[in-house]
Design a protein around this motif. Structure first.
Motif, PDB file in Angstrom:
ATOM      1  N   ASP A  21       0.813  -1.227   0.000  1.00 44.82           N
ATOM      2  CA  ASP A  21       0.000   0.000   0.000  1.00 44.82           C
ATOM      3  C   ASP A  21       0.839   1.266   0.000  1.00 44.82           C
ATOM      4  OD1 ASP A  21      -2.261  -1.659   0.147  1.00 44.82           O
ATOM      5  OD2 ASP A  21      -2.207  -1.666   2.338  1.00 44.82           O
ATOM      6  N   TRP A  22       2.055   1.213  -0.556  1.00 46.35           N
ATOM      7  CA  TRP A  22       2.990   2.327  -0.494  1.00 46.35           C
ATOM      8  C   TRP A  22       2.433   3.635  -1.040  1.00 46.35           C
ATOM      9  CZ3 TRP A  22       4.107   4.251  -5.264  1.00 46.35           C
ATOM     10  CH2 TRP A  22       3.911   3.392  -6.350  1.00 46.35           C
ATOM     11  N   ALA A  23       1.539   3.591  -1.998  1.00 45.52           N
ATOM     12  CA  ALA A  23       1.024   4.823  -2.607  1.00 45.52           C
ATOM     13  C   ALA A  23      -0.133   5.424  -1.814  1.00 45.52           C
ATOM     14  CB  ALA A  23       0.586   4.563  -4.047  1.00 45.52           C
ATOM     15  N   GLN A  24      -0.649   4.691  -0.844  1.00 42.80           N
ATOM     16  CA  GLN A  24      -1.785   5.164  -0.047  1.00 42.80           C
ATOM     17  C   GLN A  24      -1.283   5.889   1.199  1.00 42.80           C
ATOM     18  OE1 GLN A  24      -4.757   4.753  -1.424  1.00 42.80           O
ATOM     19  NE2 GLN A  24      -3.668   3.682  -3.045  1.00 42.80           N
ATOM     20  N   PRO A  54      10.074   2.958  10.186  1.00 46.49           N
ATOM     21  CA  PRO A  54       9.058   2.662   9.167  1.00 46.49           C
ATOM     22  C   PRO A  54       8.820   3.858   8.234  1.00 46.49           C
ATOM     23  CG  PRO A  54       8.310   1.903  11.304  1.00 46.49           C
ATOM     24  CD  PRO A  54       9.563   2.683  11.544  1.00 46.49           C
ATOM     25  N   GLY A  55       8.845   5.067   8.776  1.00 49.68           N
ATOM     26  CA  GLY A  55       8.664   6.258   7.940  1.00 49.68           C
ATOM     27  C   GLY A  55       9.788   6.419   6.927  1.00 49.68           C
ATOM     28  N   GLN A  56      11.018   6.188   7.356  1.00 51.99           N
ATOM     29  CA  GLN A  56      12.161   6.270   6.441  1.00 51.99           C
ATOM     30  C   GLN A  56      12.071   5.200   5.368  1.00 51.99           C
ATOM     31  OE1 GLN A  56      15.113   5.850   9.514  1.00 51.99           O
ATOM     32  NE2 GLN A  56      15.599   8.048   9.521  1.00 51.99           N
ATOM     33  N   TYR A  57      11.680   3.996   5.769  1.00 52.91           N
ATOM     34  CA  TYR A  57      11.542   2.899   4.813  1.00 52.91           C
ATOM     35  C   TYR A  57      10.485   3.228   3.762  1.00 52.91           C
ATOM     36  CZ  TYR A  57      10.314  -1.597   2.825  1.00 52.91           C
ATOM     37  OH  TYR A  57      10.036  -2.604   1.931  1.00 52.91           O
ATOM     38  N   LEU A  58       9.320   3.682   4.222  1.00 50.12           N
ATOM     39  CA  LEU A  58       8.232   4.000   3.307  1.00 50.12           C
ATOM     40  C   LEU A  58       8.625   5.144   2.370  1.00 50.12           C
ATOM     41  CD1 LEU A  58       5.357   3.363   2.440  1.00 50.12           C
ATOM     42  CD2 LEU A  58       4.554   4.945   4.199  1.00 50.12           C
ATOM     43  N   SER A  59       9.267   6.150   2.911  1.00 51.08           N
ATOM     44  CA  SER A  59       9.712   7.279   2.082  1.00 51.08           C
ATOM     45  C   SER A  59      10.701   6.800   1.016  1.00 51.08           C
ATOM     46  CB  SER A  59      10.357   8.342   2.971  1.00 51.08           C
ATOM     47  OG  SER A  59      10.736   9.457   2.218  1.00 51.08           O
ATOM     48  N   ARG A  60      11.644   5.958   1.412  1.00 52.59           N
ATOM     49  CA  ARG A  60      12.626   5.427   0.451  1.00 52.59           C
ATOM     50  C   ARG A  60      11.940   4.629  -0.643  1.00 52.59           C
ATOM     51  NH1 ARG A  60      15.054   0.681   0.189  1.00 52.59           N
ATOM     52  NH2 ARG A  60      14.590   0.089   2.335  1.00 52.59           N
ATOM     53  N   ARG A  61      10.973   3.787  -0.277  1.00 53.86           N
ATOM     54  CA  ARG A  61      10.251   2.997  -1.279  1.00 53.86           C
ATOM     55  C   ARG A  61       9.491   3.903  -2.248  1.00 53.86           C
ATOM     56  NH1 ARG A  61      10.942  -2.576  -1.580  1.00 53.86           N
ATOM     57  NH2 ARG A  61       9.214  -2.259  -2.966  1.00 53.86           N
ATOM     58  N   ARG A  62       8.871   4.940  -1.721  1.00 53.51           N
ATOM     59  CA  ARG A  62       8.140   5.876  -2.579  1.00 53.51           C
ATOM     60  C   ARG A  62       9.090   6.601  -3.525  1.00 53.51           C
ATOM     61  NH1 ARG A  62       3.884   8.187   1.973  1.00 53.51           N
ATOM     62  NH2 ARG A  62       2.361   6.508   1.679  1.00 53.51           N
ATOM     63  N   LEU A  83       1.072  10.332  -7.162  1.00 54.01           N
ATOM     64  CA  LEU A  83       0.932   8.899  -7.428  1.00 54.01           C
ATOM     65  C   LEU A  83       1.747   8.029  -6.485  1.00 54.01           C
ATOM     66  CD1 LEU A  83       0.912   8.828 -11.331  1.00 54.01           C
ATOM     67  CD2 LEU A  83      -0.978   8.250  -9.802  1.00 54.01           C
ATOM     68  N   VAL A  84       2.891   8.525  -6.033  1.00 50.96           N
ATOM     69  CA  VAL A  84       3.727   7.708  -5.147  1.00 50.96           C
ATOM     70  C   VAL A  84       3.390   7.906  -3.679  1.00 50.96           C
ATOM     71  CG1 VAL A  84       5.612   7.505  -6.804  1.00 50.96           C
ATOM     72  CG2 VAL A  84       5.688   9.314  -5.062  1.00 50.96           C
ATOM     73  N   GLY A  85       2.390   8.752  -3.384  1.00 44.75           N
ATOM     74  CA  GLY A  85       1.902   8.834  -2.009  1.00 44.75           C
ATOM     75  C   GLY A  85       2.299  10.049  -1.207  1.00 44.75           C
ATOM     76  N   PHE A  96      13.334  13.506  -2.096  1.00 47.26           N
ATOM     77  CA  PHE A  96      13.939  12.987  -3.318  1.00 47.26           C
ATOM     78  C   PHE A  96      15.398  13.432  -3.404  1.00 47.26           C
ATOM     79  CE2 PHE A  96      14.941  12.460  -7.735  1.00 47.26           C
ATOM     80  CZ  PHE A  96      14.198  11.357  -8.133  1.00 47.26           C
ATOM     81  N   LYS A  97      15.647  14.710  -3.139  1.00 51.51           N
ATOM     82  CA  LYS A  97      17.015  15.223  -3.220  1.00 51.51           C
ATOM     83  C   LYS A  97      17.898  14.613  -2.135  1.00 51.51           C
ATOM     84  CE  LYS A  97      19.838  19.206  -4.026  1.00 51.51           C
ATOM     85  NZ  LYS A  97      19.875  20.550  -4.529  1.00 51.51           N
ATOM     86  N   GLN A  98      17.352  14.395  -0.939  1.00 53.30           N
ATOM     87  CA  GLN A  98      18.117  13.741   0.123  1.00 53.30           C
ATOM     88  C   GLN A  98      18.526  12.331  -0.294  1.00 53.30           C
ATOM     89  OE1 GLN A  98      15.309  13.952   3.353  1.00 53.30           O
ATOM     90  NE2 GLN A  98      16.127  15.882   4.139  1.00 53.30           N
ATOM     91  N   HIS A  99      17.639  11.646  -0.972  1.00 49.37           N
ATOM     92  CA  HIS A  99      17.889  10.254  -1.352  1.00 49.37           C
ATOM     93  C   HIS A  99      18.806  10.133  -2.571  1.00 49.37           C
ATOM     94  CE1 HIS A  99      17.009   5.966  -1.510  1.00 49.37           C
ATOM     95  NE2 HIS A  99      16.779   6.091  -2.801  1.00 49.37           N
ATOM     96  N   THR A 100      18.617  10.998  -3.565  1.00 53.32           N
ATOM     97  CA  THR A 100      19.350  10.849  -4.836  1.00 53.32           C
ATOM     98  C   THR A 100      20.437  11.884  -5.060  1.00 53.32           C
ATOM     99  OG1 THR A 100      17.838  12.272  -6.077  1.00 53.32           O
ATOM    100  CG2 THR A 100      17.271   9.910  -5.933  1.00 53.32           C
TER     101      THR A 100
END
Length: 138
Positions: A21-24, A54-62, A83-85, A96-100
């Motif tokens: 349910d990552w997008a929800q 869990p928040g970091q994991y979900l954010s990374r997946r999104r 679309l990605v939640g 996004f910038k923190q991750h990439t």
């Protein structure tokens, strides 16, 4: 360190719910309930086992899903954000910038044209569930 298999199974149930349910919009209490824990015990246990909250994991997946869409779909960054939640374009862009290390627009610019043609936005939205069937209630 011996890891409790029961703990792993329970955390995996919650992780599977986030993956599904990552997008929800996901409520931490509801996700913790999948593991059968209170939100506080769940957050501590999840971080101890997976190395991130869990928040970091979900954010990374999104963000990973957004990266794929930016490379393959002809959609606006705002559409991909939704679309990605993410509910806020600012939060999406910051995460996004923190991750990439790049903004979503910079990321798209670097990866555009390095593969197949972009999927038209209408098809991408249909595939991602952005359109409702005519028989569904609003």
């Amino acid at each position: 360190m011996a890891v409790n298999l029961r703990l792993l199974r329970q955390l995996r149930l919650a992780k599977d719910a986030m993956d599904r349910d990552w997008a929800q919009p996901l409520d931490l209490d509801a996700v913790a309930a999948h593991a059968g824990y209170s939100r506080y015990h769940f957050v501590r246990s999840f971080k101890a086992v997976y190395g991130e909250t869990p928040g970091q994991y979900l954010s990374r997946r999104r963000i990973e899903r957004a990266q794929e869409m930016l490379r393959t779909a002809d959609l606006a960054v705002t559409e991909i954000c939704t679309l990605v939640g993410f509910s806020s374009l600012g939060t999406f862009s910051t995460r996004f910038k923190q991750h990439t290390g790049l903004t979503p627009t910079e990321y798209r610019g670097r990866h555009l044209g390095r593969g197949a043609a972009l999927i038209p936005g209408c098809y991408a939205l249909f595939w991602a569930g952005g359109f409702r069937n005519s028989g569904e209630a609003p």
